[in-house]
Write a protein that holds these residues in place. Structure first.
Motif, PDB file in Angstrom:
ATOM      1  N   GLY A 184      12.270  -2.043  -1.208  1.00 13.80           N
ATOM      2  CA  GLY A 184      11.756  -3.395  -1.361  1.00 13.80           C
ATOM      3  C   GLY A 184      11.144  -3.676  -2.713  1.00 13.80           C
ATOM      4  N   TYR A 185      10.989  -2.615  -3.527  1.00 12.49           N
ATOM      5  CA  TYR A 185      10.389  -2.773  -4.857  1.00 12.49           C
ATOM      6  C   TYR A 185      11.341  -2.370  -5.983  1.00 12.49           C
ATOM      7  CZ  TYR A 185       5.878  -3.735  -2.729  1.00 12.49           C
ATOM      8  OH  TYR A 185       4.847  -4.317  -2.014  1.00 12.49           O
ATOM      9  N   PHE A 186      12.604  -2.211  -5.660  1.00 12.13           N
ATOM     10  CA  PHE A 186      13.607  -1.919  -6.685  1.00 12.13           C
ATOM     11  C   PHE A 186      14.990  -2.269  -6.153  1.00 12.13           C
ATOM     12  CE2 PHE A 186      16.817   1.010  -8.508  1.00 12.13           C
ATOM     13  CZ  PHE A 186      16.777   0.546  -9.818  1.00 12.13           C
ATOM     14  N   PHE A 187      15.775  -2.960  -6.980  1.00 13.22           N
ATOM     15  CA  PHE A 187      17.151  -3.311  -6.647  1.00 13.22           C
ATOM     16  C   PHE A 187      17.998  -3.089  -7.899  1.00 13.22           C
ATOM     17  CE2 PHE A 187      14.237  -5.796  -4.129  1.00 13.22           C
ATOM     18  CZ  PHE A 187      14.754  -5.732  -2.846  1.00 13.22           C
ATOM     19  N   ARG A 188      19.313  -2.929  -7.704  1.00 15.74           N
ATOM     20  CA  ARG A 188      20.179  -2.789  -8.883  1.00 15.74           C
ATOM     21  C   ARG A 188      21.520  -3.461  -8.633  1.00 15.74           C
ATOM     22  NH1 ARG A 188      20.076   3.692  -9.148  1.00 15.74           N
ATOM     23  NH2 ARG A 188      20.480   4.218  -6.966  1.00 15.74           N
ATOM     24  N   THR A 189      22.056  -4.020  -9.709  1.00 17.58           N
ATOM     25  CA  THR A 189      23.350  -4.700  -9.641  1.00 17.58           C
ATOM     26  C   THR A 189      24.440  -3.840 -10.261  1.00 17.58           C
ATOM     27  OG1 THR A 189      22.788  -5.893 -11.680  1.00 17.58           O
ATOM     28  CG2 THR A 189      22.362  -7.011  -9.593  1.00 17.58           C
ATOM     29  N   ALA A 206      16.911 -15.976  -5.925  1.00 21.71           N
ATOM     30  CA  ALA A 206      15.777 -15.652  -5.051  1.00 21.71           C
ATOM     31  C   ALA A 206      14.612 -16.610  -5.288  1.00 21.71           C
ATOM     32  CB  ALA A 206      15.336 -14.216  -5.287  1.00 21.71           C
ATOM     33  N   ILE A 207      14.349 -16.907  -6.538  1.00 23.18           N
ATOM     34  CA  ILE A 207      13.247 -17.830  -6.872  1.00 23.18           C
ATOM     35  C   ILE A 207      13.511 -19.206  -6.274  1.00 23.18           C
ATOM     36  CG2 ILE A 207      12.204 -19.110  -8.783  1.00 23.18           C
ATOM     37  CD1 ILE A 207      12.475 -16.469 -10.419  1.00 23.18           C
ATOM     38  N   GLN A 208      14.736 -19.693  -6.407  1.00 25.33           N
ATOM     39  CA  GLN A 208      15.045 -21.009  -5.855  1.00 25.33           C
ATOM     40  C   GLN A 208      14.904 -21.013  -4.334  1.00 25.33           C
ATOM     41  OE1 GLN A 208      17.845 -23.968  -7.557  1.00 25.33           O
ATOM     42  NE2 GLN A 208      19.194 -23.314  -5.907  1.00 25.33           N
ATOM     43  N   ALA A 247      15.835  -9.491  -1.613  1.00 25.32           N
ATOM     44  CA  ALA A 247      16.489  -8.603  -0.644  1.00 25.32           C
ATOM     45  C   ALA A 247      17.574  -9.315   0.156  1.00 25.32           C
ATOM     46  CB  ALA A 247      15.451  -8.008   0.301  1.00 25.32           C
ATOM     47  N   LYS A 248      17.485 -10.638   0.243  1.00 22.32           N
ATOM     48  CA  LYS A 248      18.435 -11.414   1.048  1.00 22.32           C
ATOM     49  C   LYS A 248      19.539 -12.071   0.217  1.00 22.32           C
ATOM     50  CE  LYS A 248      14.797 -12.543   4.396  1.00 22.32           C
ATOM     51  NZ  LYS A 248      13.997 -13.640   4.994  1.00 22.32           N
ATOM     52  N   VAL A 249      19.477 -11.946  -1.094  1.00 21.59           N
ATOM     53  CA  VAL A 249      20.473 -12.593  -1.957  1.00 21.59           C
ATOM     54  C   VAL A 249      21.860 -11.991  -1.731  1.00 21.59           C
ATOM     55  CG1 VAL A 249      21.246 -12.888  -4.347  1.00 21.59           C
ATOM     56  CG2 VAL A 249      18.858 -13.290  -3.753  1.00 21.59           C
ATOM     57  N   THR A 250      22.838 -12.847  -1.624  1.00 22.96           N
ATOM     58  CA  THR A 250      24.234 -12.403  -1.606  1.00 22.96           C
ATOM     59  C   THR A 250      24.997 -13.216  -2.651  1.00 22.96           C
ATOM     60  OG1 THR A 250      24.847 -13.997   0.130  1.00 22.96           O
ATOM     61  CG2 THR A 250      24.173 -11.801   0.838  1.00 22.96           C
ATOM     62  N   LEU A 251      25.878 -12.546  -3.361  1.00 22.33           N
ATOM     63  CA  LEU A 251      26.714 -13.199  -4.364  1.00 22.33           C
ATOM     64  C   LEU A 251      28.166 -12.825  -4.111  1.00 22.33           C
ATOM     65  CD1 LEU A 251      24.676 -12.411  -7.624  1.00 22.33           C
ATOM     66  CD2 LEU A 251      24.579 -14.505  -6.254  1.00 22.33           C
ATOM     67  N   THR A 252      29.048 -13.767  -4.265  1.00 24.20           N
ATOM     68  CA  THR A 252      30.464 -13.477  -4.102  1.00 24.20           C
ATOM     69  C   THR A 252      30.976 -12.698  -5.314  1.00 24.20           C
ATOM     70  OG1 THR A 252      31.195 -15.497  -5.226  1.00 24.20           O
ATOM     71  CG2 THR A 252      30.745 -15.649  -2.850  1.00 24.20           C
ATOM     72  N   LYS A 253      32.161 -12.184  -5.193  1.00 22.25           N
ATOM     73  CA  LYS A 253      32.799 -11.468  -6.298  1.00 22.25           C
ATOM     74  C   LYS A 253      32.910 -12.360  -7.529  1.00 22.25           C
ATOM     75  CE  LYS A 253      37.224  -9.158  -7.324  1.00 22.25           C
ATOM     76  NZ  LYS A 253      38.522  -8.721  -6.729  1.00 22.25           N
ATOM     77  N   ALA A 254      33.253 -13.635  -7.311  1.00 18.38           N
ATOM     78  CA  ALA A 254      33.384 -14.562  -8.430  1.00 18.38           C
ATOM     79  C   ALA A 254      32.036 -14.845  -9.075  1.00 18.38           C
ATOM     80  CB  ALA A 254      34.023 -15.866  -7.945  1.00 18.38           C
ATOM     81  N   GLN A 255      30.981 -14.938  -8.279  1.00 18.93           N
ATOM     82  CA  GLN A 255      29.649 -15.205  -8.820  1.00 18.93           C
ATOM     83  C   GLN A 255      29.099 -14.017  -9.598  1.00 18.93           C
ATOM     84  OE1 GLN A 255      27.872 -16.240  -5.005  1.00 18.93           O
ATOM     85  NE2 GLN A 255      27.500 -18.334  -5.715  1.00 18.93           N
ATOM     86  N   SER A 267      31.349  -7.988  -4.724  1.00 26.94           N
ATOM     87  CA  SER A 267      30.275  -8.868  -4.278  1.00 26.94           C
ATOM     88  C   SER A 267      28.950  -8.126  -4.307  1.00 26.94           C
ATOM     89  CB  SER A 267      30.564  -9.371  -2.862  1.00 26.94           C
ATOM     90  OG  SER A 267      30.690  -8.272  -1.969  1.00 26.94           O
ATOM     91  N   VAL A 268      27.866  -8.870  -4.196  1.00 27.98           N
ATOM     92  CA  VAL A 268      26.526  -8.286  -4.209  1.00 27.98           C
ATOM     93  C   VAL A 268      25.822  -8.610  -2.901  1.00 27.98           C
ATOM     94  CG1 VAL A 268      24.232  -8.379  -5.271  1.00 27.98           C
ATOM     95  CG2 VAL A 268      26.279  -8.387  -6.714  1.00 27.98           C
ATOM     96  N   ALA A 269      25.370  -7.592  -2.219  1.00 25.70           N
ATOM     97  CA  ALA A 269      24.540  -7.724  -1.018  1.00 25.70           C
ATOM     98  C   ALA A 269      23.763  -6.428  -0.899  1.00 25.70           C
ATOM     99  CB  ALA A 269      25.388  -7.971   0.225  1.00 25.70           C
ATOM    100  N   PHE A 270      22.448  -6.494  -0.941  1.00 23.19           N
ATOM    101  CA  PHE A 270      21.637  -5.278  -1.017  1.00 23.19           C
ATOM    102  C   PHE A 270      21.458  -4.620   0.350  1.00 23.19           C
ATOM    103  CE2 PHE A 270      20.103  -7.939  -4.599  1.00 23.19           C
ATOM    104  CZ  PHE A 270      20.537  -7.114  -5.628  1.00 23.19           C
ATOM    105  N   LEU A 271      21.611  -3.311   0.352  1.00 23.70           N
ATOM    106  CA  LEU A 271      21.437  -2.533   1.577  1.00 23.70           C
ATOM    107  C   LEU A 271      19.966  -2.511   1.990  1.00 23.70           C
ATOM    108  CD1 LEU A 271      23.714   0.535   0.724  1.00 23.70           C
ATOM    109  CD2 LEU A 271      24.269  -1.379   2.243  1.00 23.70           C
ATOM    110  N   LYS A 272      19.752  -2.446   3.287  1.00 24.68           N
ATOM    111  CA  LYS A 272      18.391  -2.349   3.828  1.00 24.68           C
ATOM    112  C   LYS A 272      18.104  -0.959   4.380  1.00 24.68           C
ATOM    113  CE  LYS A 272      18.130  -7.281   4.908  1.00 24.68           C
ATOM    114  NZ  LYS A 272      19.349  -7.603   4.128  1.00 24.68           N
ATOM    115  N   SER A 273      19.150  -0.127   4.456  1.00 27.48           N
ATOM    116  CA  SER A 273      18.985   1.247   4.945  1.00 27.48           C
ATOM    117  C   SER A 273      20.009   2.136   4.255  1.00 27.48           C
ATOM    118  CB  SER A 273      19.168   1.293   6.465  1.00 27.48           C
ATOM    119  OG  SER A 273      20.456   0.824   6.825  1.00 27.48           O
ATOM    120  N   ASN A 274      19.928   3.431   4.498  1.00 26.34           N
ATOM    121  CA  ASN A 274      20.858   4.371   3.874  1.00 26.34           C
ATOM    122  C   ASN A 274      22.293   4.127   4.327  1.00 26.34           C
ATOM    123  OD1 ASN A 274      18.742   5.607   2.587  1.00 26.34           O
ATOM    124  ND2 ASN A 274      18.597   7.314   4.012  1.00 26.34           N
TER     125      ASN A 274
END
Length: 402
Positions: free
Chosen positions: A159-164, A328-330, A350-358, A364-371
């Motif tokens: 919850g305190y680190f994410f990576r793209t 996320a800010i918006q 943590a809830k942001v999702t982006l399509t492959k085009a975005q 695509s981008v969607a952050f995992l919440k577990s291993n």
């Protein structure tokens, strides 16, 4: 690669990171819990190497981050303002610590993109967490930042680190498989640069090569301050047919390539994503693992046309990182009546999702919440995130081959 002139800054915002002092526990908690209005541009920190040995990698990150902020502000009601800090990756982590402290003390800052190097996040994780900030990095790939391996502890808090970017577990397996199955190497030398990012990839690629079988793997080391590689080159084991260099400094990779060939050794070199800089690392016939992307994307084309025809692809995940934070800010602004806190932005990231085009990254981008699987953990991207393999052509350009 564009040259940088003047102070650190973008869109009228600037920060001087000299001798930042951490706030007391009570003051830090007050800043972390403070609210920020969405009615004026919301501040996002961007930590990157403006100067120092890795500046050639920091330049495309900065260009793409600036492009992301400008593109976002042109089409969204909630605006963002980037404040940049120079971590001087490759000169130790003291500058990264100073940037983290300065950003944490900035009550207007609710999100951070960066830092660039895994060792920088490793040494600043506590500062960010205490300040309630969750960096979203576009280049930190060390597995342990999100998922422990063996006896190694996880180095950030969920919850305190994410990576793209995909992590080194994914990169290492892809590289090792390509070395074994496509290049059909029999004797590999891995030379790390003694930093956390490099040693993590060294271990991953070595373990995968040995697991695949039929490959002898030797190792050696340099430091990021080395410029004379004659000793390492003279000690290369006889019969070595590939040298893997998971380094962070493209000028160092080019210097090694030049000295290797000057010594009469034409052994194939293979660099990691940290060497992905066509303006600097031009070793003909060498390979580099890097992010897949769609060159036909209108966004990539627009960026390239405004940067002298240079797509500066190493910076693409930094664009995505800024886009994640802006999204996320918006979302937080909408959910909380245009007054937001760092905690609310963290939850939204943590809830942001982006399509492959975005995302522009080829996945695509969607952050995992577990291993997930062997390597990925909370803050990593799931789905089809991965690395491509590129071969350096005689003119220095990079051509995707895997």
């Amino acid at each position: 690669m564009l040259k940088r002139v003047g102070a650190i800054g973008v869109l009228g915002a600037a920060i001087a990171v000299v001798a930042a002092t951490a706030l007391s526990g009570t003051a830090a908690a007050r800043v972390a819990a403070g609210t920020v209005s969405c009615k004026s541009a919301v501040t996002v920190g961007f930590a990157y190497p403006q100067t120092g040995p890795a500046a050639s990698l920091g330049a495309p990150q900065s260009d793409w981050a600036t492009f992301a902020a400008s593109k976002w502000n042109a089409s969204h009601p909630v605006k963002i303002k980037l404040v940049k800090g120079d971590t001087q990756l490759g000169n130790g982590t003291s500058h990264a610590i100073a940037v983290a402290t300065a950003f944490s003390n900035n009550a207007a800052m609710v999100a951070v993109s960066g830092p660039a190097g895994s060792q920088e996040m490793q040494d600043t994780a506590t500062i960010w967490k205490n300040a309630g900030l969750a960096p979203v990095s576009g280049s930190e790939t060390r597995v342990q930042l999100t998922r422990a391996q063996g006896a190694s502890p996880r180095q950030t808090t969920p919850g305190y680190f994410f990576r793209t970017v995909p992590n080194d577990g994914q990169q290492g397996d892809n590289v090792a498989s390509y070395i074994k199955k496509t290049l059909k190497s029999k004797k590999v030398l891995i030379i790390d640069d003694s930093e956390a990012y490099s040693t993590g990839l060294r271990d991953q690629v070595k373990a995968k090569l040995l697991a695949l079988g039929g490959v002898t793997v030797n190792t050696n080391h340099i430091s990021q301050s080395d410029t004379n590689f004659s000793g390492v080159i003279s000690s290369i084991p006889s019969g070595t047919d590939l040298i893997y260099i998971p380094w962070q400094l493209p000028p160092q990779a080019q210097n090694f390539y030049t000295q290797l060939h000057a010594a009469g050794k034409t052994i194939t070199m293979f660099g990691s994503d940290g060497t992905d800089d066509p303006s600097t690392f031009k070793g003909k016939g060498s390979y580099v693992s890097a992010f897949p992307y769609d060159p036909a994307s209108s966004t990539v084309k627009s960026f390239t046309s405004h940067h002298g025809g240079n797509s500066e692809t190493f910076g693409l995940p930094s664009y995505t990182s800024v886009l994640v934070n802006a999204t996320a800010i918006q979302a937080a602004c909408k959910a909380h009546a245009n007054k937001i806190t760092r905690a609310q932005v963290r939850a939204a990231v943590a809830k942001v999702t982006l399509t492959k085009a975005q995302s522009l990254l080829g996945f695509s981008v969607a952050f995992l919440k577990s291993n997930k699987g062997k390597f990925q953990g909370p803050g990593d991207m799931g789905g089809t995130a991965g690395f491509g393999i590129y071969k350096i052509q005689p003119n220095g350009s990079y051509k995707r081959v895997g």
